[in-house]
Design a protein around this motif. Structure first.
Motif, PDB file in Angstrom:
ATOM      1  N   MET A   1       0.964  -1.264  -0.273  1.00  0.00           N
ATOM      2  CA  MET A   1      -0.188   0.258   0.237  1.00  0.00           C
ATOM      3  C   MET A   1       1.079   0.924   0.161  1.00  0.00           C
ATOM      4  N   ALA A   2       1.035   1.943  -1.562  1.00  0.00           N
ATOM      5  CA  ALA A   2       2.034   3.624  -0.907  1.00  0.00           C
ATOM      6  C   ALA A   2       1.288   3.889   0.011  1.00  0.00           C
ATOM      7  N   GLU A   3       2.236   4.665   0.560  1.00  0.00           N
ATOM      8  CA  GLU A   3       2.073   5.684   1.994  1.00  0.00           C
ATOM      9  C   GLU A   3       2.683   7.260   1.630  1.00  0.00           C
ATOM     10  N   HIS A   4       1.690   7.421   1.962  1.00  0.00           N
ATOM     11  CA  HIS A   4       1.112   9.152   1.323  1.00  0.00           C
ATOM     12  C   HIS A   4       1.897   9.823   3.139  1.00  0.00           C
ATOM     13  N   ASP A   5       2.661  10.910   2.929  1.00  0.00           N
ATOM     14  CA  ASP A   5       2.243  11.499   4.149  1.00  0.00           C
ATOM     15  C   ASP A   5       1.428  12.772   4.863  1.00  0.00           C
ATOM     16  N   LEU A   6      -0.328  12.734   4.527  1.00  0.00           N
ATOM     17  CA  LEU A   6      -1.196  13.325   5.004  1.00  0.00           C
ATOM     18  C   LEU A   6      -2.096  12.769   3.748  1.00  0.00           C
ATOM     19  N   VAL A   7      -3.289  11.756   4.957  1.00  0.00           N
ATOM     20  CA  VAL A   7      -4.619  11.967   3.713  1.00  0.00           C
ATOM     21  C   VAL A   7      -5.828  12.899   4.957  1.00  0.00           C
ATOM     22  N   VAL A   8      -5.961  13.677   3.850  1.00  0.00           N
ATOM     23  CA  VAL A   8      -7.110  14.460   4.763  1.00  0.00           C
ATOM     24  C   VAL A   8      -8.770  14.449   4.194  1.00  0.00           C
ATOM     25  N   VAL A   9      -9.178  13.712   5.246  1.00  0.00           N
ATOM     26  CA  VAL A   9     -11.453  13.670   4.957  1.00  0.00           C
ATOM     27  C   VAL A   9     -12.422  14.991   4.986  1.00  0.00           C
ATOM     28  N   GLY A  10     -12.750  14.607   3.935  1.00  0.00           N
ATOM     29  CA  GLY A  10     -13.477  16.226   4.074  1.00  0.00           C
ATOM     30  C   GLY A  10     -12.894  17.464   2.913  1.00  0.00           C
ATOM     31  N   GLY A  11     -13.824  17.538   2.495  1.00  0.00           N
ATOM     32  CA  GLY A  11     -13.461  18.613   1.297  1.00  0.00           C
ATOM     33  C   GLY A  11     -13.897  20.337   1.405  1.00  0.00           C
ATOM     34  N   GLY A  12     -14.950  20.104   2.744  1.00  0.00           N
ATOM     35  CA  GLY A  12     -15.260  22.143   2.962  1.00  0.00           C
ATOM     36  C   GLY A  12     -13.468  22.756   3.261  1.00  0.00           C
ATOM     37  N   PRO A  13     -13.924  23.990   3.874  1.00  0.00           N
ATOM     38  CA  PRO A  13     -13.617  24.955   3.949  1.00  0.00           C
ATOM     39  C   PRO A  13     -11.415  24.455   4.908  1.00  0.00           C
ATOM     40  N   GLY A  14     -11.884  23.545   5.745  1.00  0.00           N
ATOM     41  CA  GLY A  14     -11.297  22.939   6.855  1.00  0.00           C
ATOM     42  C   GLY A  14     -10.226  22.412   6.241  1.00  0.00           C
ATOM     43  N   GLY A  15     -10.901  21.161   5.680  1.00  0.00           N
ATOM     44  CA  GLY A  15     -10.271  20.440   4.622  1.00  0.00           C
ATOM     45  C   GLY A  15      -8.892  20.593   3.950  1.00  0.00           C
ATOM     46  N   ALA A  16      -9.772  22.334   2.905  1.00  0.00           N
ATOM     47  CA  ALA A  16      -8.907  22.308   1.971  1.00  0.00           C
ATOM     48  C   ALA A  16      -7.723  22.791   2.090  1.00  0.00           C
ATOM     49  N   ALA A  17      -7.911  23.639   3.371  1.00  0.00           N
ATOM     50  CA  ALA A  17      -6.858  24.733   4.125  1.00  0.00           C
ATOM     51  C   ALA A  17      -6.097  24.125   4.520  1.00  0.00           C
ATOM     52  N   ALA A  18      -6.286  23.013   4.846  1.00  0.00           N
ATOM     53  CA  ALA A  18      -4.846  22.327   5.826  1.00  0.00           C
ATOM     54  C   ALA A  18      -4.370  21.463   5.155  1.00  0.00           C
ATOM     55  N   ALA A  19      -5.239  21.312   2.957  1.00  0.00           N
ATOM     56  CA  ALA A  19      -4.494  20.162   2.624  1.00  0.00           C
ATOM     57  C   ALA A  19      -3.317  21.125   1.530  1.00  0.00           C
ATOM     58  N   ILE A  20      -4.286  22.543   1.206  1.00  0.00           N
ATOM     59  CA  ILE A  20      -3.163  23.869   1.159  1.00  0.00           C
ATOM     60  C   ILE A  20      -1.807  23.985   1.404  1.00  0.00           C
ATOM     61  N   THR A  21      -2.339  23.812   2.793  1.00  0.00           N
ATOM     62  CA  THR A  21      -0.695  24.131   3.758  1.00  0.00           C
ATOM     63  C   THR A  21      -0.472  23.195   3.292  1.00  0.00           C
ATOM     64  N   ALA A  22      -0.386  21.775   3.789  1.00  0.00           N
ATOM     65  CA  ALA A  22       0.434  20.908   3.675  1.00  0.00           C
ATOM     66  C   ALA A  22       1.672  20.353   2.412  1.00  0.00           C
ATOM     67  N   ALA A  23       0.544  20.765   1.186  1.00  0.00           N
ATOM     68  CA  ALA A  23       1.186  20.682   0.397  1.00  0.00           C
ATOM     69  C   ALA A  23       2.134  21.715  -0.222  1.00  0.00           C
ATOM     70  N   SER A  24       1.819  23.222   0.014  1.00  0.00           N
ATOM     71  CA  SER A  24       2.817  24.214   0.283  1.00  0.00           C
ATOM     72  C   SER A  24       4.248  23.966   0.971  1.00  0.00           C
ATOM     73  N   ARG A  25       3.734  23.370   1.793  1.00  0.00           N
ATOM     74  CA  ARG A  25       5.332  22.290   2.616  1.00  0.00           C
ATOM     75  C   ARG A  25       6.239  21.402   2.317  1.00  0.00           C
ATOM     76  N   GLY A  26       5.446  20.985   1.461  1.00  0.00           N
ATOM     77  CA  GLY A  26       6.593  20.006   0.595  1.00  0.00           C
ATOM     78  C   GLY A  26       6.061  18.254   1.114  1.00  0.00           C
ATOM     79  N   LEU A  27       4.584  18.451   1.708  1.00  0.00           N
ATOM     80  CA  LEU A  27       3.785  16.515   2.159  1.00  0.00           C
ATOM     81  C   LEU A  27       3.195  16.448   0.888  1.00  0.00           C
ATOM     82  N   ASP A  28       2.998  15.400   0.631  1.00  0.00           N
ATOM     83  CA  ASP A  28       2.472  14.487  -0.391  1.00  0.00           C
ATOM     84  C   ASP A  28       0.740  14.319   0.533  1.00  0.00           C
ATOM     85  N   VAL A  29       0.151  14.493  -0.227  1.00  0.00           N
ATOM     86  CA  VAL A  29      -1.326  15.076   0.128  1.00  0.00           C
ATOM     87  C   VAL A  29      -2.301  14.489  -0.458  1.00  0.00           C
ATOM     88  N   VAL A  30      -3.302  13.503  -0.134  1.00  0.00           N
ATOM     89  CA  VAL A  30      -4.440  13.179  -0.863  1.00  0.00           C
ATOM     90  C   VAL A  30      -5.870  13.639  -0.071  1.00  0.00           C
TER      91      VAL A  30
END
Ligand code: FAD
Length: 338
Positions: A1-30
């Motif tokens: 099973m491929a391992e990502h750095d972060l999985v975010v559950v939910g694409g409302g404002p909280g989830g999107a903000a978390a995903a954008i921030t993490a990816a901008s810091r270089g993390l591999d995010v789904v």
């Protein structure tokens, strides 16, 4: 099973903000969002304090076409005469709140997430947590397992992770159900600014959210609101939807972060909409959780200390807010909080 750095559950404002921030810091995010298309959802009145946060997410410049109305403050009638409470300002002028269509706003955030490298899976419902003894190692989705070093729950009032881990979010208020709906027509008194009007049995919010469309919310302390109720100033307008109800009882999870996981936005803590900051808090907690996540995964921050710091920050914020809300509610109804 491929391992990502972060999985975010939910694409409302909280989830999107978390995903954008993490990816901008270089993390591999789904990010997994269960809805293929967002329908109308409440939470259109946004606080001026959101603008700098959206700037941080790379969105301030792109927001303009999605703003349907601006307001310099709100009218408040709460145990006294109606008064205008402005948001304040600085040397550049007044700070203005603004109205968005949440479906458009949430899509804009998800588009930004894709742009910074987040893999957005949609529709993709997360069905279970992978891991053992309260430690997250990924999630099970409708499309199969997703391994991850960290899991962020931004599933909103569904509180997916709390339920999966058996972490309770005890009620900190009487049971509050907010009923809300949308009407079409003209109500010139409401065009410049929203109104929050309290009485001994509850409060009513009315706002022009976009052209010829007004949103209302009613929270009654006791008796149930009937399905066809409308605020007085909107009674001659045409209902666009049947009114809906949302449980907005104040709650915070007993733990909002732990080994391999964080809870964000409404998944972590809910207040009723008089606090007027739900989207702001979701975005702030998403940014904070992902900053900590990046520090932890790079070995710069201790995992346990980071989880504790995050929880203490959210719990302190929540405690301050409920102390203020209790004072506010007691003006209307002294017996509501004993
Ligand atoms: C009547 C009412 C009026 C409000 N008015 C305002 C307002 O004017 N201003 C304001 O700032 N706030 C307002 N709020 C609060 C605001 O709507 C919320 O605080 C905010 O939407 C929280 O954002 P979030 O990202 O945490 O969760 P949400 O916006 O709820 O997003 C959660 C997402 O997770 C997805 N999801 C859930 N479970 C799963 C799963 N298992 N797998 C995959 N995806 C999943 C959902 O589909 C959803 O897209 C209001 C709330 C109500 C009820």
């Amino acid at each position: 099973m491929a391992e990502h750095d972060l999985v975010v559950v939910g694409g409302g404002p909280g989830g999107a903000a978390a995903a954008i921030t993490a990816a901008s810091r270089g993390l591999d995010v789904v990010l997994c969002e269960r809805e293929e298309i967002f329908g109308e959802r409440p939470g259109e009145t946004l606080h001026p304090g959101l603008a700098p946060l959206l700037g941080q997410l790379g969105l301030e410049e792109r927001l303009e076409p999605f703003i349907h109305a601006r307001h310099a403050g709100i009218w408040v009638e709460w145990g006294g005469p109606r008064a205008f409470m402005d948001y304040g300002g600085d040397a550049r002028g007044s700070w203005e709140g603004f109205h968005v269509r949440r479906a458009e706003f949430d899509d804009l955030l998800l588009a930004r997430a894709r742009e910074v490298g987040v893999e957005v899976r949609r529709p993709c419902a997360v069905t279970a947590l992978l891991g053992e003894n309260g430690t997250a190692r990924g999630v099970m989705t409708e499309g199969g397992p997703l391994g991850a070093r960290l899991v962020a729950d931004a599933s909103g009032r569904a509180r997916w992770l709390g339920r999966a881990l058996g972490i309770t979010s005890p009620a900190r208020s009487p049971r509050f159900i907010a009923r809300y709906g949308y009407v079409e027509g003209a109500c010139s008194a409401r065009d410049a600014a929203p109104l929050l009007c309290g009485d001994a049995s509850g409060w009513t919010w009315t706002a022009r959210v976009w052209e010829k469309t007004y949103q209302w919310t009613r929270l009654s302390f006791g008796a149930r609101q009937t399905g066809d109720w409308l605020p007085e100033e909107l009674r001659s307008l045409t209902s666009l939807t049947r009114s809906r109800g949302a449980d907005v009882t104040w709650r915070i999870a007993e733990r909002t972060a732990g080994p391999g996981w964080f809870m964000i936005g409404d998944a972590a803590a809910v207040l009723d909409p008089t606090s007027a900051h739900g989207v702001l808090k979701a975005i702030m907690s998403g940014i904070a959780a992902s900053d900590l996540a990046a520090g932890m995964l790079r070995g710069r921050l201790p995992p346990e200390g980071s989880a504790t710091a995050y929880h203490d920050w959210l719990a302190g914020w929540f405690a301050q807010d409920i102390a203020q809300l209790i004072r506010f509610y007691r003006i209307l109804n002294a017996s509501l909080f004993g």
